[in-house]
Design an enzyme around this catalytic site. Structure first.
Site, PDB file in Angstrom:
ATOM      1  N   ARG A  21     -42.628  29.815  90.780  1.00 26.23           N
ATOM      2  CA  ARG A  21     -42.043  28.498  91.031  1.00 26.23           C
ATOM      3  C   ARG A  21     -41.883  28.280  92.549  1.00 26.23           C
ATOM      4  NH1 ARG A  21     -36.447  25.559  89.286  1.00 26.23           N
ATOM      5  NH2 ARG A  21     -37.357  23.846  88.186  1.00 26.23           N
ATOM      6  N   LYS A  63     -23.064  25.597  87.908  1.00 19.12           N
ATOM      7  CA  LYS A  63     -24.155  26.181  87.114  1.00 19.12           C
ATOM      8  C   LYS A  63     -24.934  27.082  88.057  1.00 19.12           C
ATOM      9  CE  LYS A  63     -28.243  24.777  84.446  1.00 19.12           C
ATOM     10  NZ  LYS A  63     -28.983  23.602  83.972  1.00 19.12           N
ATOM     11  N   TRP A  64     -24.886  28.378  87.787  1.00 23.11           N
ATOM     12  CA  TRP A  64     -25.492  29.393  88.676  1.00 23.11           C
ATOM     13  C   TRP A  64     -26.835  29.801  88.075  1.00 23.11           C
ATOM     14  CZ3 TRP A  64     -22.910  32.114  92.889  1.00 23.11           C
ATOM     15  CH2 TRP A  64     -23.643  33.188  93.404  1.00 23.11           C
ATOM     16  N   ASP A  65     -27.907  29.279  88.636  1.00 28.49           N
ATOM     17  CA  ASP A  65     -29.239  29.453  88.057  1.00 28.49           C
ATOM     18  C   ASP A  65     -29.984  30.600  88.746  1.00 28.49           C
ATOM     19  OD1 ASP A  65     -31.397  28.861  86.454  1.00 28.49           O
ATOM     20  OD2 ASP A  65     -31.589  26.778  87.081  1.00 28.49           O
ATOM     21  N   ASN A 105     -34.234  31.576  88.750  1.00 23.33           N
ATOM     22  CA  ASN A 105     -35.452  31.137  88.073  1.00 23.33           C
ATOM     23  C   ASN A 105     -36.717  31.952  88.293  1.00 23.33           C
ATOM     24  OD1 ASN A 105     -34.743  28.843  86.442  1.00 23.33           O
ATOM     25  ND2 ASN A 105     -34.077  27.917  88.350  1.00 23.33           N
ATOM     26  N   ASP A 112     -33.611  26.726  77.876  1.00 20.24           N
ATOM     27  CA  ASP A 112     -34.131  25.441  78.348  1.00 20.24           C
ATOM     28  C   ASP A 112     -34.687  24.633  77.193  1.00 20.24           C
ATOM     29  OD1 ASP A 112     -33.465  25.508  80.968  1.00 20.24           O
ATOM     30  OD2 ASP A 112     -35.392  26.254  81.682  1.00 20.24           O
TER      31      ASP A 112
HETATM   32  C1  DGJ Z   1     -33.807  26.059  85.067  1.00 18.96           C
HETATM   33  C2  DGJ Z   1     -32.623  25.717  84.217  1.00 18.96           C
HETATM   34  O1  DGJ Z   1     -32.628  26.460  83.036  1.00 18.96           O
HETATM   35  C3  DGJ Z   1     -32.607  24.221  83.951  1.00 18.96           C
HETATM   36  O2  DGJ Z   1     -31.551  23.908  83.096  1.00 18.96           O
HETATM   37  C4  DGJ Z   1     -32.519  23.499  85.247  1.00 18.96           C
HETATM   38  O3  DGJ Z   1     -31.285  23.771  85.854  1.00 18.96           O
HETATM   39  C5  DGJ Z   1     -33.668  23.903  86.155  1.00 18.96           C
HETATM   40  N1  DGJ Z   1     -33.750  25.324  86.306  1.00 18.96           N
HETATM   41  C6  DGJ Z   1     -33.527  23.276  87.508  1.00 18.96           C
HETATM   42  O4  DGJ Z   1     -34.472  23.705  88.377  1.00 18.96           O
END
Ligand code: DGJ
Length: 731
Positions: A444, A477-479, A481, A549
């Site tokens: 990403r 919200k602590w993401d 990815n 998601d």
């Molecule tokens: C991944 C998360 O699971 C989504 O809910 C959202 O916050 C996106 N990242 C945003 O980039």
């Protein structure tokens, strides 16, 4: 509850709720496992562990004792190289290059309460009277290695927690290659192996297979607990179902790469072990240094899988999750992600929040895209400054506009990451995980910050804290990815490179501890591309997780059902999104989407301004209904009734602790041309109570509901759901 020690036979008997766990300091000081199962009044060590026969082809560590071989001795923390050929719990390389160690019992202590684990999340007690802890010290005198095995039993739970601490008391450097948190040898192989597997948008599906002879394992090598496997396995007796059968659950309180395995030996016994994944791991232990493993939470149930889950739910809800929100009902939220993605400005956000406020929603969450120059996922992670082209008057102004609508404000971060296209990366290209002279794999378009470094962790603490201090932010919200590649740290010497991934976790936990304790009034939700890091380690810091998601109502049945094996509904973020669903393209009714999401931490993830008046009416009713029943869903006991992994129907229910209220939900995915009368048999009610079912003009006995069942109304069409609200009436 209690930990008993029989001095004569050198037997430890741990009693936790309805469970007994026993071990013995056996011949020559080996710590042998005796029993784990339904509670026993006393332990008969001679009967439980009688070694009488010589075993051909199995060496004897003591040449004078031709009967004792470690290969057949059930053990608590087995080693390699001294006659046990099964998988060891730990492996150490000495300075001379060899890998043989030999741990024998040296002492033990029993104490009230449960000590904290150094730098790691773990279950806890609020009062020392809630638990007792046994520490057994094993020692290898030749090399000065001390290994402390910790066992805690809780007064109110059928739970035993285990962890291990290695201490180098010798005068050489030791290299740990494997340091699992627990190992246990069960006396049978007649179990099924159950675990949760999946991928992005398809997390925690249940798989159950009979054990075969040899090693079977699940693991993560991704630097996160992962979408693929969850750090959780169960051994169940062949006949075990939701309400009956013997069940052994193992759940690791850790968020990084892990290993969980069951090995059926040639003698038809089963060794279960779990901990940090030994793959690409090692740890140098210099003189005087120690290494602490994460904790494994072990649950035994003799009343089926449902009982095991309820034990985990209550323990994790009340003695793993922490902070102000642990015992509070959680707000109904609207998140703008699927509603706008990166395409928003302050007016658009305010309009969504206004629509939400009119429908009874309590919290507005601004997701990705509010910082740097982030208009897509190609840039700006690391530049935690407000994007002025979208929010020209800054965050404080937006928060105050939202607050004026009577909504709290929440904000998305992805603090562990950096975009190569960011000011932060341009200033500190060495701050990410990487190895010398190789390109850095992007996912990403992002790289992972090197949280094994203190300076990087401090940067994150300061960057996030200054935003949180800049406006009245009530939720984060602590993401996270992406998963790890090129795992290496610029700051570690070559002989410590394989420590990087675990040091990252220790750094992350330090960051989370600091930020969550500095902002105790903020509700934190963790996320990793949905549920890619849904694990007990994260729940210790953040009491809820974005489950997946995938917001499609049908997919969510399997995801939430599987997740409920170990995690309570209070930890599962569950939102209604628009149709056609963005992940799978399916059209389900607003009713079904609402009913599925109401079995978790409820919210919406769409542009509420696009709803018709009729839809708004339905949403308003959903929000009001959820507010009435969220106490039961979030704090009650969950009973699974019908499994989405076994057919077209799913059902579950939640019952308040005093059994006076319940909420049951039934879902049918595809229409069935079958007019037969269908009953849903409920569970967990009080057979002696009389219940009023909302919308019905008669009352039902708890016994009737649990033995005869409740009639499911005739349903027409695909994607149908029915929910019932039950309240006991005064006798
Ligand atoms: C991944 C998360 O699971 C989504 O809910 C959202 O916050 C996106 N990242 C945003 O980039």
């Amino acid at each position: 509850m209690g930990i008993l020690y029989d001095e004569k036979d050198r037997v430890f008997h741990l009693q936790a709720g309805d469970t007994s766990y026993a071990m013995q300091v056996h011949r020559d000081g080996y710590l042998a496992h005796l029993y784990w199962g339904k509670r026993l009044k006393k332990i008969n060590a001679r009967e439980l562990l009688e070694i009488r026969f010589r075993v051909s082809f199995s060496p004897n560590p003591n040449p004078e004792d031709r009967v004792l071989t470690l290969e057949t001795l059930p053990q608590e923390y087995p080693s390699y190289g001294r006659s046990d050929f099964r998988t060891p719990a730990y492996a150490i390389q000495l300075e001379n290059g060899t890998t043989v160690t030999d741990l024998r019992y040296s002492s033990h202590k029993i104490m009230k309460g449960k000590p904290k684990l150094d730098g790691l999340p773990a279950t806890y007690v609020e009062n020392d009277s809630e638990a007792e802890t046994l520490e057994v010290e094993l020692f290898d005198a030749l090399i000065g290695l001390k290994v402390i095995l910790s066992y805690t039993v809780f007064e109110k739970f059928d739970v035993i927690t285990r962890s291990v601490r290695f201490v180098n008391e010798g005068n050489t450097v030791l290299k740990l290659h494997r340091a699992l948190s627990m190992s246990v040898d069960l006396n049978s192989k007649d179990y099924d192996f159950m675990h949760l597997h999946g991928s992005w948008a398809r997390e925690r599906h249940i798989e159950r297979k009979p054990l075969f002879t040899g090693n079977q394992s699940i693991e993560s090598r991704r630097g996160a607990s992962s979408h693929f496997h969850n750090p959780f396995i169960v051994l169940v007796s062949k006949d075990a179902g939701e309400e009956h059968g013997e069940v052994y659950g193992f759940s690791l309180v850790y968020s990084g790469s892990f290993l969980a395995q069951a090995e059926v030996s040639q003698y038809r016994t089963t060794r279960v072990s779990m901990g940090i994944n030994p793959f690409d791991f090692s740890w140098l232990l210099s003189q005087g240094e120690s290494f602490q493993t994460p904790e494994v939470v072990m649950v035994h149930s003799s009343q089926g899988i449902g009982q095991m889950s309820r034990t985990y739910h209550k323990l994790y809800r009340t003695r793993l999750c922490r902070g102000e929100f642990r015992d509070k009902v959680r707000p109904v939220l609207v998140n703008n992600w699927e509603g706008t993605y990166f395409d928003f400005n302050a007016d658009k956000l305010e309009a969504i929040a206004k629509a939400g406020s009119e429908l009874g929603i309590e919290l507005f969450v601004l997701d990705d895209g509010w910082f740097g120059k982030r208009n897509n996922d190609e840039s700006s992670l690391g530049d935690w400054v407000v994007n002025k082209s979208k929010l020209p008057n800054g965050l404080e102004d937006l928060v105050s506009r939202i607050n004026k609508l009577n909504l709290k404000f929440g904000l998305w971060f992805e603090p562990e990451m950096v975009s190569p296209d960011s000011d932060m990366y341009r200033a500190h290209p060495d701050w990410c995980l990487h190895v010398p002279d190789r390109t850095r794999s992007e996912a990403r378009r992002q790289l992972i910050l090197d949280l094994s470094r203190d300076d990087v962790c401090d940067y994150i603490i300061n960057a996030v804290s200054s935003i949180l201090a800049s406006a009245p932010i009530s939720y984060v919200k602590w993401d996270m990815n992406r998963n790890m590649s090129e795992i290496g740290s610029e700051c570690l010497p070559s002989e410590r490179q394989r420590e990087t991934a675990h040091r990252y976790m220790l750094g992350l936990y330090r960051v989370l501890e600091k930020i969550t304790s500095n902002f105790p009034h903020v509700l934190f939700e963790s996320c990793s591309g949905g549920g890619g890091r849904f694990d007990p380690g994260m729940l210790y810091f953040m009491p809820q997780t974005w489950t997946s998601d995938d917001t499609d109502a049908v997919e969510r049945l399997a995801i939430q059902y599987g997740t409920s094996m170990v995690y309570p509904a209070s930890t599962m973020g569950a939102h209604v999104s628009a149709v056609p669903n963005h992940q799978v393209g399916r059209n389900t009714s607003l009713k079904m989407r609402g009913d599925v999401a109401m079995s978790g931490n409820f919210g919406y993830e769409l542009d509420l301004t696009k709803f018709s008046e009729e839809e708004k009416k339905e949403v308003k009713e959903q929000v009001a209904r959820y507010k009435e029943l969220r106490g039961i869903v979030q704090q009650g006991d969950m009973y699974r009734l019908l499994s989405p992994f076994e057919g077209n129907e799913t059902a579950w229910m939640f019952v308040s602790e005093d059994k006076s209220e319940a909420f049951a939900a039934y879902f049918r995915v595809l229409a069935v041309p079958d007019p037969a009368i269908r009953k849903l048999v409920l569970k967990g009610l009080d057979p002696n109570k009389e219940y009023k079912v909302k919308g019905r003009d008669c009352t039902f006995g708890g016994d009737e509901l649990m033995y005869a069942g409740l009639t499911i109304p005739h349903l027409h069409g695909d994607y149908q759901s029915v929910v019932w609200r039950l309240k006991s009436v005064a006798e």
